[in-house]
Motif scaffolding. Sequence first.
Motif, PDB file in Angstrom:
ATOM      1  N   LYS A  18       0.770  -1.252  -0.020  1.00  0.00           N
ATOM      2  CA  LYS A  18      -0.191   0.129   0.079  1.00  0.00           C
ATOM      3  C   LYS A  18       0.899   1.313  -0.208  1.00  0.00           C
ATOM      4  O   LYS A  18       2.110   1.362   0.561  1.00  0.00           O
ATOM      5  N   THR A  19       0.370   2.181  -0.555  1.00  0.00           N
ATOM      6  CA  THR A  19       1.056   3.505  -0.737  1.00  0.00           C
ATOM      7  C   THR A  19       0.681   3.954   0.765  1.00  0.00           C
ATOM      8  O   THR A  19      -0.307   3.672   1.716  1.00  0.00           O
ATOM      9  N   ASP A  20       1.497   5.150   1.279  1.00  0.00           N
ATOM     10  CA  ASP A  20       1.303   5.651   2.675  1.00  0.00           C
ATOM     11  C   ASP A  20      -0.277   6.192   2.725  1.00  0.00           C
ATOM     12  O   ASP A  20      -0.765   6.054   3.790  1.00  0.00           O
ATOM     13  N   GLN A  21      -0.715   6.793   1.749  1.00  0.00           N
ATOM     14  CA  GLN A  21      -2.024   7.147   1.755  1.00  0.00           C
ATOM     15  C   GLN A  21      -3.127   6.284   1.731  1.00  0.00           C
ATOM     16  O   GLN A  21      -4.262   6.240   2.525  1.00  0.00           O
ATOM     17  N   GLU A  22      -2.731   5.203   1.139  1.00  0.00           N
ATOM     18  CA  GLU A  22      -3.538   3.948   1.226  1.00  0.00           C
ATOM     19  C   GLU A  22      -3.636   3.174   2.439  1.00  0.00           C
ATOM     20  O   GLU A  22      -4.706   2.686   3.337  1.00  0.00           O
ATOM     21  N   LEU A  63      -2.924   4.773   5.368  1.00  0.00           N
ATOM     22  CA  LEU A  63      -3.729   5.336   6.491  1.00  0.00           C
ATOM     23  C   LEU A  63      -5.149   5.463   6.334  1.00  0.00           C
ATOM     24  O   LEU A  63      -5.710   5.320   7.321  1.00  0.00           O
ATOM     25  N   SER A  64      -5.714   5.236   4.932  1.00  0.00           N
ATOM     26  CA  SER A  64      -7.072   5.250   4.771  1.00  0.00           C
ATOM     27  C   SER A  64      -7.473   4.035   5.210  1.00  0.00           C
ATOM     28  O   SER A  64      -8.570   3.835   6.010  1.00  0.00           O
ATOM     29  N   LYS A  89      -7.858   3.922   8.985  1.00  0.00           N
ATOM     30  CA  LYS A  89      -8.946   4.805   9.236  1.00  0.00           C
ATOM     31  C   LYS A  89     -10.206   3.997   9.240  1.00  0.00           C
ATOM     32  O   LYS A  89     -11.194   4.031  10.020  1.00  0.00           O
ATOM     33  N   VAL A 145       3.224   6.570   8.649  1.00  0.00           N
ATOM     34  CA  VAL A 145       1.789   7.304   8.096  1.00  0.00           C
ATOM     35  C   VAL A 145       0.915   7.815   9.360  1.00  0.00           C
ATOM     36  O   VAL A 145       0.125   8.521   9.359  1.00  0.00           O
ATOM     37  N   GLN A 155      -0.549  12.157  13.464  1.00  0.00           N
ATOM     38  CA  GLN A 155      -2.015  11.678  13.643  1.00  0.00           C
ATOM     39  C   GLN A 155      -2.487  11.306  15.141  1.00  0.00           C
ATOM     40  O   GLN A 155      -3.013  10.341  15.604  1.00  0.00           O
TER      41      GLN A 155
END
Length: 300
Positions: free
Chosen positions: A27-31, A33-34, A37, A65, A69
Motif C-alpha cells: 500500500k502507498t502511505d495514503q492507502e 492511512l485510509s 482509518k 503514516v 496523527q
Amino acid sequence: MQKIQLATDLEFSRIVLGMWRLLDWEKTDQELLSFIKESIESGVTTFDHADIYGNHECEAVFGKVMKNQSALRDQMQLVSKCGIKLTTDKFPDREVKYYDYSASYIISQAEESLKNLETDYLDVLLLHRPSPFFNPEEVAKAFDRLKSSGKVNHFGVSNFLPLQLESLQTYVNEPLVTNQIEISPYSLEHFENQNLDYLISKKIVPMAWSPLAGGELLHPKTDKGTRALKAIKKVAQEIGESQLDKVIYQWLLMHPSQIIPILGTGKIERIKTAVASLDIKMSLEQWFQIYIAALGKELP
C-alpha cells in the motif's frame, strides 16, 4: 463493536488487526492511512505489531503514516512484541537466531518500537516466545522501568505455556494481561494442554494468531483440514451463513475464554466480514461438531 476488558484501564476491540504482513500489502502511505482509518471506523481499534515483523521494517512503515496523527492514535491500542533476535542482513554478525530477555534488550527494543511507531507509549508489550534461557528477574526489572517511565502501560506474553506464564507472574509487579497463542478449529493445542483453562482461571484474555490456520481451514491440504472444513460447511449451511470465515471467527469468539482473533489481512472487506461474525450464532453442539471433526475422534 463490543470491547474486551483486559485491565481496568485497558480495552481491546473484539477483533484485532495484525501487522505481520503489512509490507506484502504493497500500500502507498495514503492507502495505508485510509486503511487504518477504515479499520477503526469498522470497530477494529487494536493493532498488533512486533519489532521483527517485515525484517524490522513494518513498525516504521506504520509509524510513518501515523506521524502527526495524534487524534487517530487516541482511538487505537498498539501492541508490540520483543525478544527474538533474527539472523538477517540488518544484523550480519549474528550466527544463529536466538532469544534475548535481558533487561537492557527488552528496554532497547521497546524504545525502538516507540520510535518506529511514532508514539510516546505502547498500550501493551509482549514477550514474543518463551526461552530456554530466561531470567524473570531481568524481565521484571525491564517492566518496572518501562512502566514507571510511561513508555509501556501493560505487559503480556506470546506462545507461553501455563507454568511459564505463572512463573513470570510471580516475579513481575504488573499483572500480565494476555497470552497471544495460536488458536483455530485446526490448531487445538491450547485446548488440550490446559492453557485456555489456565487463562480462564486467571481471568487473562487470550489473543489468537492464525485464526484461519494460514488458509488450511478454507483450502485444506491435510486430512485434518478437510475434516474440519466439512464440519464448518455443515454448520454454515445449518445457520444459513454463506461465508465460511465468519463461522470460523464465531467459533473462536463464542469460547468462554473470550478469545480475540488477530486478522492478518490488508483488505477492508475481510475486516468487515470478521466484524460481522459477531452477529451470527451457532449452538454448543455445532461448536463441538467442528471441534470433534478437527480432533478426529469422539470425545471420551
